[in-house]
Design a protein around this motif. Structure first.
Motif, PDB file in Angstrom:
ATOM      1  N   GLU A  32      26.283 -34.302  -7.675  1.00  0.00           N
ATOM      2  CA  GLU A  32      26.085 -35.651  -7.143  1.00  0.00           C
ATOM      3  C   GLU A  32      26.798 -35.806  -5.803  1.00  0.00           C
ATOM      4  OE1 GLU A  32      24.720 -39.210  -6.372  1.00  0.00           O
ATOM      5  OE2 GLU A  32      24.020 -37.970  -8.039  1.00  0.00           O
ATOM      6  N   GLY A  33      27.990 -35.237  -5.688  1.00  0.00           N
ATOM      7  CA  GLY A  33      28.706 -35.276  -4.417  1.00  0.00           C
ATOM      8  C   GLY A  33      27.953 -34.547  -3.324  1.00  0.00           C
ATOM      9  N   ARG A  77      24.735 -34.015  -3.205  1.00  0.00           N
ATOM     10  CA  ARG A  77      23.538 -34.804  -2.867  1.00  0.00           C
ATOM     11  C   ARG A  77      23.897 -35.989  -1.973  1.00  0.00           C
ATOM     12  NH1 ARG A  77      20.770 -34.661  -8.853  1.00  0.00           N
ATOM     13  NH2 ARG A  77      19.603 -32.720  -8.550  1.00  0.00           N
ATOM     14  N   SER A  78      25.017 -36.618  -2.268  1.00  0.00           N
ATOM     15  CA  SER A  78      25.468 -37.739  -1.454  1.00  0.00           C
ATOM     16  C   SER A  78      25.760 -37.278  -0.029  1.00  0.00           C
ATOM     17  CB  SER A  78      26.712 -38.365  -2.085  1.00  0.00           C
ATOM     18  OG  SER A  78      27.197 -39.410  -1.292  1.00  0.00           O
ATOM     19  N   ASN A  79      26.451 -36.157   0.098  1.00  0.00           N
ATOM     20  CA  ASN A  79      26.744 -35.612   1.426  1.00  0.00           C
ATOM     21  C   ASN A  79      25.466 -35.280   2.176  1.00  0.00           C
ATOM     22  OD1 ASN A  79      29.487 -35.799   1.035  1.00  0.00           O
ATOM     23  ND2 ASN A  79      29.728 -33.673   0.396  1.00  0.00           N
ATOM     24  N   ARG A  91      22.506 -36.702   1.788  1.00  0.00           N
ATOM     25  CA  ARG A  91      21.873 -37.957   2.219  1.00  0.00           C
ATOM     26  C   ARG A  91      22.572 -38.515   3.453  1.00  0.00           C
ATOM     27  NH1 ARG A  91      21.568 -38.741  -3.412  1.00  0.00           N
ATOM     28  NH2 ARG A  91      23.512 -39.922  -3.404  1.00  0.00           N
ATOM     29  N   PHE A  92      23.909 -38.463   3.458  1.00  0.00           N
ATOM     30  CA  PHE A  92      24.661 -38.942   4.610  1.00  0.00           C
ATOM     31  C   PHE A  92      24.313 -38.118   5.845  1.00  0.00           C
ATOM     32  CE2 PHE A  92      28.317 -38.580   7.434  1.00  0.00           C
ATOM     33  CZ  PHE A  92      28.527 -39.913   7.753  1.00  0.00           C
TER      34      PHE A  92
END
Length: 61
Positions: free
Chosen positions: A36-37, A39-41, A43-44
């Protein structure tokens, strides 16, 4: 094996397997959090790249 020994062996194996399941569950949770981390990175980073591309287009126009 006598019946008492087989019950003891099965009990011991069951405990070992339960511990292994708990360990795998913890590892799975940790990997899910890392995924999840990541994926978040991503997206950012995608948003940041899109913003920079838009700035470049504005400057060249």
């Amino acid at each position: 094996m006598v019946p008492g020994e087989s019950v003891q062996a099965l009990t011991s194996e069951n405990i070992t397997l339960k511990r292994r399941v708990q360990q795998l569950t913890r590892e799975h949770r940790s990997l899910q959090e890392r995924l999840e981390g990541a994926r978040s990175n991503l997206r950012f980073s995608d948003k940041r790249i899109a913003d920079l591309e838009a700035q470049l287009l504005e400057q060249t126009s």
